[in-house]
Design a protein around this motif. Structure first.
Motif, PDB file in Angstrom:
ATOM      1  N   THR A   5       0.825  -1.177   0.124  1.00 34.22           N
ATOM      2  CA  THR A   5       0.013   0.112   0.126  1.00 34.22           C
ATOM      3  C   THR A   5       0.952   1.358   0.046  1.00 34.22           C
ATOM      4  N   LEU A   6       0.552   2.137  -0.809  1.00 35.01           N
ATOM      5  CA  LEU A   6       1.177   3.486  -1.038  1.00 35.01           C
ATOM      6  C   LEU A   6       0.368   4.377  -0.450  1.00 35.01           C
ATOM      7  N   ALA A   7       0.608   5.316   0.521  1.00 33.86           N
ATOM      8  CA  ALA A   7      -0.069   6.410   0.789  1.00 33.86           C
ATOM      9  C   ALA A   7       0.599   7.724   0.272  1.00 33.86           C
ATOM     10  N   VAL A   8      -0.223   8.593  -0.264  1.00 30.79           N
ATOM     11  CA  VAL A   8       0.152   9.705  -1.095  1.00 30.79           C
ATOM     12  C   VAL A   8      -0.604  10.993  -0.476  1.00 30.79           C
ATOM     13  N   VAL A   9       0.516  11.964   0.044  1.00 32.30           N
ATOM     14  CA  VAL A   9      -0.146  13.057   0.805  1.00 32.30           C
ATOM     15  C   VAL A   9       0.342  14.201  -0.175  1.00 32.30           C
ATOM     16  N   SER A  10      -0.646  14.893  -0.604  1.00 33.95           N
ATOM     17  CA  SER A  10      -0.456  16.106  -1.445  1.00 33.95           C
ATOM     18  C   SER A  10      -0.958  17.476  -0.641  1.00 33.95           C
ATOM     19  N   VAL A  46      -4.328  11.433   0.063  1.00 33.79           N
ATOM     20  CA  VAL A  46      -4.561  12.341   1.155  1.00 33.79           C
ATOM     21  C   VAL A  46      -4.311  13.604   0.713  1.00 33.79           C
ATOM     22  N   GLU A  47      -5.407  14.461   0.241  1.00 36.03           N
ATOM     23  CA  GLU A  47      -5.419  15.893  -0.391  1.00 36.03           C
ATOM     24  C   GLU A  47      -5.526  16.690   0.869  1.00 36.03           C
ATOM     25  N   LEU A  48      -4.472  17.305   1.483  1.00 35.91           N
ATOM     26  CA  LEU A  48      -4.438  18.019   2.648  1.00 35.91           C
ATOM     27  C   LEU A  48      -5.560  19.395   2.564  1.00 35.91           C
ATOM     28  N   ARG A  49      -5.756  19.884   1.467  1.00 35.65           N
ATOM     29  CA  ARG A  49      -6.612  21.013   1.402  1.00 35.65           C
ATOM     30  C   ARG A  49      -7.921  20.612   1.730  1.00 35.65           C
ATOM     31  N   GLU A  50      -8.250  19.305   1.722  1.00 33.01           N
ATOM     32  CA  GLU A  50      -9.636  19.045   2.048  1.00 33.01           C
ATOM     33  C   GLU A  50      -9.869  18.591   3.614  1.00 33.01           C
ATOM     34  N   THR A  76      -0.307   6.259   8.406  1.00 34.61           N
ATOM     35  CA  THR A  76       0.539   5.577   9.165  1.00 34.61           C
ATOM     36  C   THR A  76       0.346   3.989   8.939  1.00 34.61           C
ATOM     37  N   GLY A  77      -0.839   3.604   8.310  1.00 33.05           N
ATOM     38  CA  GLY A  77      -0.795   2.267   8.050  1.00 33.05           C
ATOM     39  C   GLY A  77      -0.284   1.663   6.723  1.00 33.05           C
ATOM     40  N   ALA A  78       0.215   2.693   6.032  1.00 27.85           N
ATOM     41  CA  ALA A  78       0.725   2.248   4.506  1.00 27.85           C
ATOM     42  C   ALA A  78       2.177   1.707   4.709  1.00 27.85           C
ATOM     43  N   ASP A  79       2.489   0.979   3.652  1.00 24.68           N
ATOM     44  CA  ASP A  79       3.753   0.325   3.607  1.00 24.68           C
ATOM     45  C   ASP A  79       5.041   1.442   3.174  1.00 24.68           C
ATOM     46  N   GLY A  80       4.341   2.343   2.460  1.00 24.84           N
ATOM     47  CA  GLY A  80       5.267   3.519   1.864  1.00 24.84           C
ATOM     48  C   GLY A  80       4.700   4.790   1.572  1.00 24.84           C
ATOM     49  N   LEU A  81       5.240   5.958   1.689  1.00 24.68           N
ATOM     50  CA  LEU A  81       4.631   7.094   1.855  1.00 24.68           C
ATOM     51  C   LEU A  81       5.426   8.112   0.728  1.00 24.68           C
ATOM     52  N   ILE A  82       4.584   8.729  -0.280  1.00 22.04           N
ATOM     53  CA  ILE A  82       5.026   9.692  -1.117  1.00 22.04           C
ATOM     54  C   ILE A  82       4.501  11.026  -0.515  1.00 22.04           C
ATOM     55  N   ALA A  83       5.382  11.847  -0.280  1.00 17.31           N
ATOM     56  CA  ALA A  83       4.693  13.329   0.524  1.00 17.31           C
ATOM     57  C   ALA A  83       5.229  14.457  -0.419  1.00 17.31           C
ATOM     58  N   VAL A  84       4.377  15.356  -0.754  1.00 18.68           N
ATOM     59  CA  VAL A  84       4.638  16.203  -1.734  1.00 18.68           C
ATOM     60  C   VAL A  84       4.140  17.739  -1.291  1.00 18.68           C
ATOM     61  N   THR A  85       5.026  18.761  -1.182  1.00 16.26           N
ATOM     62  CA  THR A  85       4.593  19.849  -0.732  1.00 16.26           C
ATOM     63  C   THR A  85       4.745  21.057  -1.778  1.00 16.26           C
ATOM     64  N   PRO A  86       4.045  22.276  -1.770  1.00 16.15           N
ATOM     65  CA  PRO A  86       4.365  23.435  -2.398  1.00 16.15           C
ATOM     66  C   PRO A  86       5.394  24.023  -1.367  1.00 16.15           C
ATOM     67  N   ILE A  87       6.399  24.835  -2.140  1.00 14.80           N
ATOM     68  CA  ILE A  87       7.388  25.520  -1.201  1.00 14.80           C
ATOM     69  C   ILE A  87       6.945  27.106  -1.283  1.00 14.80           C
ATOM     70  N   GLY A  94       2.522  25.582   5.492  1.00 19.16           N
ATOM     71  CA  GLY A  94       1.995  25.539   6.741  1.00 19.16           C
ATOM     72  C   GLY A  94       0.910  24.352   6.961  1.00 19.16           C
ATOM     73  N   LEU A  95       0.303  24.127   5.900  1.00 25.81           N
ATOM     74  CA  LEU A  95      -0.620  23.010   6.017  1.00 25.81           C
ATOM     75  C   LEU A  95       0.187  21.699   6.038  1.00 25.81           C
ATOM     76  N   PHE A  96       1.031  21.230   5.063  1.00 24.89           N
ATOM     77  CA  PHE A  96       1.882  20.106   5.404  1.00 24.89           C
ATOM     78  C   PHE A  96       2.457  19.955   6.823  1.00 24.89           C
ATOM     79  N   LYS A  97       3.321  21.067   7.230  1.00 24.35           N
ATOM     80  CA  LYS A  97       3.908  20.991   8.394  1.00 24.35           C
ATOM     81  C   LYS A  97       2.821  20.405   9.516  1.00 24.35           C
ATOM     82  N   THR A  98       1.722  21.184   9.410  1.00 28.03           N
ATOM     83  CA  THR A  98       0.520  20.833  10.407  1.00 28.03           C
ATOM     84  C   THR A  98       0.102  19.664  10.399  1.00 28.03           C
ATOM     85  N   PHE A  99      -0.107  18.948   9.232  1.00 31.93           N
ATOM     86  CA  PHE A  99      -0.555  17.396   9.346  1.00 31.93           C
ATOM     87  C   PHE A  99       0.617  16.566   9.739  1.00 31.93           C
TER      88      PHE A  99
END
Length: 205
Positions: A5-10, A46-50, A76-87, A94-99
């Motif tokens: 399982t892959l979790a993707v945080v955008s 996981v779309e953080l804006r939502e 937390t339950g995924a086998d791997g994580l892809i995490a992408v943020t605007p700079i 701030g949304l990325f850091k808060t999550f």
């Protein structure tokens, strides 16, 4: 084939966003790389804006509502994580850091992570090294050696810059796939694991 399982945080704020576009490309490349290594992949995004209001409520109440809890469990339950943020201002949003402030500090220990970031100019590219890597080192994740940054000019069609972005995406995806494939698949989360004991409920704890 085994399944991972892959979790993707955008953390993109607009629709559509270059942040989500990069996240999707990293995900597709990782799924392909895992398949080459004999593993199928299921993907949850996981779309953080939502969850912006959910995160603000959690900061002041200390409790995650159902929607935010599902997002946290996905990550937390995924086998791997892809995490992408605007700079913004040379760092993650701030949304990325808060999550990731809300994620339990031990919940991502040892988890393979691929980092990505987007910005309007390449001047922000070092934010991956001076901001994102230290954050995920603190969370004790295993970060893929290659992090992927995409500036506005990287999305040009068919030019050398775009081909360079494709190569970076494929290299990073292969590194994450190697890390994920080497780990045993994550066990399904027990929905009752954090339930309060009945005796505590009787005491009004």
């Amino acid at each position: 084939m085994s399944t991972r399982t892959l979790a993707v945080v955008s953390a993109g704020l607009s629709v559509p966003s270059s942040t989500r576009l990069l996240a999707d490309r990293l995900t597709a490349a990782t799924v392909d790389a895992l398949r080459e290594r004999g593993a199928d992949a299921t993907v949850e995004v996981v779309e953080l804006r939502e969850h912006a209001r959910d995160l603000a409520d959690n900061l002041v109440t200390g409790f995650a509502n159902t929607s935010l809890r599902e997002a946290l469990d996905t990550v937390t339950g995924a086998d791997g994580l892809i995490a992408v943020t605007p700079i913004f201002s040379a760092s993650y949003s701030g949304l990325f850091k808060t999550f990731f402030d809300v994620v339990d500090k031990d919940a991502l220990t040892g988890k393979p992570v691929l980092l990505g970031a987007t910005a309007g100019t390449a001047r922000h590219s070092l934010a991956l090294e001076h901001a994102l890597r230290p954050l995920f080192a603190y969370l004790r994740t295993v970060v893929a050696p290659t992090a992927v940054f995409a500036a506005a000019e990287d999305w040009g069609a068919g030019d050398a810059t775009n081909r360079d972005l494709v190569r970076r995406i494929e290299r990073a995806a292969g590194e994450l796939a190697d890390l994920v494939a080497q780990r045993p698949a994550a066990a399904a989360a027990d929905p009752f694991a954090s339930a309060m004991p009945f005796e505590a409920l009787l005491r009004g704890a």
